[in-house]
Motif scaffolding. Structure first.
Motif, PDB file in Angstrom:
ATOM      1  N   TYR A 258      -5.041   9.502 -12.165  1.00 51.95           N
ATOM      2  CA  TYR A 258      -6.321   9.979 -11.594  1.00 51.95           C
ATOM      3  C   TYR A 258      -6.653  11.619 -11.795  1.00 51.95           C
ATOM      4  CZ  TYR A 258      -5.677   5.814  -8.380  1.00 51.95           C
ATOM      5  OH  TYR A 258      -5.424   4.767  -7.902  1.00 51.95           O
TER       6      TYR A 258
ATOM      7  N   ALA B 152      -0.608   8.787 -11.474  1.00 51.27           N
ATOM      8  CA  ALA B 152       0.099   8.238 -10.168  1.00 51.27           C
ATOM      9  C   ALA B 152       1.359   7.458 -10.482  1.00 51.27           C
ATOM     10  CB  ALA B 152      -0.818   7.298  -9.533  1.00 51.27           C
TER      11      ALA B 152
ATOM     12  N   PRO C 192       9.329   7.461  -1.655  1.00 54.01           N
ATOM     13  CA  PRO C 192       8.858   8.247  -0.897  1.00 54.01           C
ATOM     14  C   PRO C 192       7.225   8.098  -0.881  1.00 54.01           C
ATOM     15  CG  PRO C 192       9.677   9.860  -2.390  1.00 54.01           C
ATOM     16  CD  PRO C 192      10.017   8.386  -2.950  1.00 54.01           C
ATOM     17  N   ASN C 193       6.462   8.582   0.093  1.00 51.63           N
ATOM     18  CA  ASN C 193       5.142   8.593   0.030  1.00 51.63           C
ATOM     19  C   ASN C 193       4.744   9.422  -1.201  1.00 51.63           C
ATOM     20  OD1 ASN C 193       4.841   7.100   2.431  1.00 51.63           O
ATOM     21  ND2 ASN C 193       4.864   8.949   3.704  1.00 51.63           N
ATOM     22  N   GLY C 194       3.510   8.666  -1.863  1.00 52.17           N
ATOM     23  CA  GLY C 194       3.254   9.461  -3.134  1.00 52.17           C
ATOM     24  C   GLY C 194       3.741   8.994  -4.116  1.00 52.17           C
ATOM     25  N   ALA C 195       4.948   8.147  -4.178  1.00 52.82           N
ATOM     26  CA  ALA C 195       5.520   7.918  -5.474  1.00 52.82           C
ATOM     27  C   ALA C 195       4.969   6.953  -6.428  1.00 52.82           C
ATOM     28  CB  ALA C 195       7.044   7.090  -4.905  1.00 52.82           C
ATOM     29  N   GLY C 196       3.881   6.092  -5.842  1.00 54.44           N
ATOM     30  CA  GLY C 196       3.262   5.324  -6.848  1.00 54.44           C
ATOM     31  C   GLY C 196       3.394   3.846  -6.598  1.00 54.44           C
ATOM     32  N   LYS C 197       3.913   3.464  -5.283  1.00 55.44           N
ATOM     33  CA  LYS C 197       4.408   2.117  -5.039  1.00 55.44           C
ATOM     34  C   LYS C 197       2.978   1.281  -4.701  1.00 55.44           C
ATOM     35  CE  LYS C 197       6.263   3.344  -1.173  1.00 55.44           C
ATOM     36  NZ  LYS C 197       6.067   4.785  -1.191  1.00 55.44           N
ATOM     37  N   SER C 198       2.043   1.709  -4.059  1.00 56.24           N
ATOM     38  CA  SER C 198       0.992   1.010  -3.812  1.00 56.24           C
ATOM     39  C   SER C 198      -0.132   0.707  -5.112  1.00 56.24           C
ATOM     40  CB  SER C 198       0.041   1.723  -2.686  1.00 56.24           C
ATOM     41  OG  SER C 198       0.860   1.891  -1.415  1.00 56.24           O
ATOM     42  N   THR C 199      -0.161   1.968  -5.876  1.00 60.04           N
ATOM     43  CA  THR C 199      -0.792   2.095  -6.999  1.00 60.04           C
ATOM     44  C   THR C 199      -0.135   0.710  -8.165  1.00 60.04           C
ATOM     45  OG1 THR C 199      -1.084   4.244  -7.220  1.00 60.04           O
ATOM     46  CG2 THR C 199      -1.386   3.329  -9.005  1.00 60.04           C
TER      47      THR C 199
ATOM     48  N   GLU D 271      -1.753  -2.365   1.907  1.00 63.38           N
ATOM     49  CA  GLU D 271      -1.326  -1.379   2.977  1.00 63.38           C
ATOM     50  C   GLU D 271      -2.759  -1.202   3.510  1.00 63.38           C
ATOM     51  OE1 GLU D 271      -1.405   2.689   0.363  1.00 63.38           O
ATOM     52  OE2 GLU D 271       0.124   2.470   1.734  1.00 63.38           O
TER      53      GLU D 271
HETATM   54  P1  ADP Z   1       2.744   5.359  -2.533  1.00 54.54           P
HETATM   55  O1  ADP Z   1       2.150   4.147  -2.187  1.00 54.54           O
HETATM   56  O2  ADP Z   1       4.311   5.306  -3.225  1.00 54.54           O
HETATM   57  O3  ADP Z   1       2.632   6.257  -1.363  1.00 54.54           O
HETATM   58  P2  ADP Z   1       0.630   5.698  -3.831  1.00 54.54           P
HETATM   59  O4  ADP Z   1       0.497   4.742  -5.002  1.00 54.54           O
HETATM   60  O5  ADP Z   1      -0.424   5.528  -2.928  1.00 54.54           O
HETATM   61  O6  ADP Z   1       1.794   5.930  -3.720  1.00 54.54           O
HETATM   62  O7  ADP Z   1       0.234   7.240  -4.723  1.00 54.54           O
HETATM   63  C1  ADP Z   1       0.520   7.769  -5.861  1.00 54.54           C
HETATM   64  C2  ADP Z   1       0.007   8.996  -6.185  1.00 54.54           C
HETATM   65  O8  ADP Z   1      -1.515   8.742  -6.681  1.00 54.54           O
HETATM   66  C3  ADP Z   1      -0.254   9.978  -4.968  1.00 54.54           C
HETATM   67  O9  ADP Z   1       0.002  11.494  -5.512  1.00 54.54           O
HETATM   68  C4  ADP Z   1      -1.722   9.751  -4.643  1.00 54.54           C
HETATM   69  O10 ADP Z   1      -2.149  10.948  -3.880  1.00 54.54           O
HETATM   70  C5  ADP Z   1      -2.375   9.464  -5.730  1.00 54.54           C
HETATM   71  N1  ADP Z   1      -3.461   8.481  -5.473  1.00 54.54           N
HETATM   72  C6  ADP Z   1      -3.576   7.118  -5.136  1.00 54.54           C
HETATM   73  N2  ADP Z   1      -4.636   6.604  -4.798  1.00 54.54           N
HETATM   74  C7  ADP Z   1      -5.622   7.496  -5.616  1.00 54.54           C
HETATM   75  C8  ADP Z   1      -7.011   7.679  -5.826  1.00 54.54           C
HETATM   76  N3  ADP Z   1      -7.943   6.621  -5.377  1.00 54.54           N
HETATM   77  N4  ADP Z   1      -7.516   8.914  -6.024  1.00 54.54           N
HETATM   78  C9  ADP Z   1      -6.864  10.032  -6.386  1.00 54.54           C
HETATM   79  N5  ADP Z   1      -5.614  10.188  -6.419  1.00 54.54           N
HETATM   80  C10 ADP Z   1      -4.889   8.902  -5.900  1.00 54.54           C
END
Ligand code: ADP
Ligand code: MG
Length: 321
Positions: A16, A21, A40-47, A86
């Motif tokens: 991004y 991510a 942890p939060n921000g690790a990249g799981k959802s991505t 999520e």
């Molecule tokens: P998790 O699910 O583990 O909390 P995410 O996959 O949501 O992590 O996010 C991983 C990283 O990518 C974080 O630093 C988040 O801020 C960034 N990120 C996620 N989605 C976006 C987006 N749409 N635009 C910019 N940055 C993003």
């Protein structure tokens, strides 16, 4: 090529605005496996999960589900996946059963099979009592389980759940974890969680994700073993203090110990074992053989934080030397 793997990811990267991510993730998930992505939060799981479910293109690398490319063959992929994102957006103005009917039709179900599947998931996700309630009037715990029912309704081969127990109360958490376990074997399940015990309880294998990279991929037992040297043993023993100290000084496998008085005759012993050892059996045997009294014997389990500290230290040491 698909040699039986349900998921095959290679070099997956998502940036991004230049910031990764996820960064060069490679892993496979076998059919029937229950795998957790822990971080942890921000690790990249959802991505990662969004890419695998075909909802987000990767910047580079590729992923296949059941042999199909998640991006160029996303229809084939979505047909085989039940995905619970999520913050699952639901139609708040629909009733629960209505919503599931709508979703099931979208996924190509119809007729009697559709009604049977809906009754089945209403039951599985403990939603039967609220089948006629408006979604907008239900609590977060219910909405989470509606998302789960939606993910399961078409009996997908692969179930991808993003933090499936977020917002649930302890009873619901237990029920959802059991449900996930029951899905394994027949289905392949990939869940994300930031809670270590959740991964331990439900998953056969865990990928530890930290700042977009995989730190480790192993069974929960092996990961704990890896950091096992941090597992302190605590015992509360009623014994003559001198005899107890003497015994602990002679006990094999103790790196360090501390004895402190408690109430009555009880002493609190804290023992740090040498790596990989469990001191509890020897301690228990000593108490029994000497006729002492034991009222607590526990080994502290490493937390997610311990695992991170341990693994990031390993990486730093590798980079340094
Ligand atoms: P998790 O699910 O583990 O909390 P995410 O996959 O949501 O992590 O996010 C991983 C990283 O990518 C974080 O630093 C988040 O801020 C960034 N990120 C996620 N989605 C976006 C987006 N749409 N635009 C910019 N940055 C993003
Ligand atoms: Mg997330």
């Amino acid at each position: 090529m698909n040699d039986g793997a349900m998921i095959e990811a290679s070099g997956l990267t998502k940036r991004y605005a230049g910031h990764p991510a996820i960064d060069d993730l490679s892993f496979t998930v076998a059919r029937g496996e229950i795998v957790g992505i822990l971080g942890p939060n921000g690790a990249g799981k959802s991505t990662t999960l969004r890419i695998l479910a075909g909802y987000l293109p990767a910047t580079s690398g590729f992923a296949r589900v059941a042999g199909f490319d998640v991006f160029s063959q996303s229809l084939e992929v979505r047909r085989r996946i039940g995905y619970m994102p999520e913050n699952n957006p639901l139609h708040l103005d629909l009733r629960v059963r209505e919503y599931l009917l709508f979703r099931a039709r979208l996924k190509g179900l119809g007729g009697r099979r559709m009604r049977e599947r809906i009754d089945c998931v209403l039951e599985q996700c403990d939603l039967a009592d609220v089948r006629h309630s408006m979604i907008g009037q239900l609590s977060l715990g219910y909405r989470q389980r509606i998302g789960l029912a939606d993910a399961l309704v078409h009996e997908p081969e692969l179930i991808i759940l993003d933090e499936p127990t977020l917002g649930l109360d302890p009873n619901q958490i237990r029920a959802v974890r059991q449900l996930i376990k029951d899905l394994g074997g027949y289905h392949t399940v990939l869940i994300s969680t930031h809670i270590l015990p959740e991964a331990e309880m439900t998953c056969q294998r865990v990928l530890i994700l930290h700042e977009g990279r995989i730190l480790a991929a192993d069974s929960p037992e092996n990961l704990q073993q890896h950091v096992g040297s941090r597992g302190q043993v605590t015992a509360e023993i009623a014994a003559p203090a001198a005899a107890l100290r003497e015994f602990l000084e002679g006990l094999d496998g103790v790196a360090h110990f501390n004895v402190a008085p408690l109430d009555g005759e009880f002493l609190r012993c804290a023992l740090t074992p040498l790596p990989g050892l469990d001191l509890r059996p020897a301690l228990f045997a000593a108490v029994r053989d000497r006729g002492w009294t034991l009222r607590e014997l526990t080994r502290s389990r490493p937390t997610l934080e311990d695992i991170f500290v341990h693994m990031t230290r390993d990486i730093q040491e590798e980079e340094a030397g």
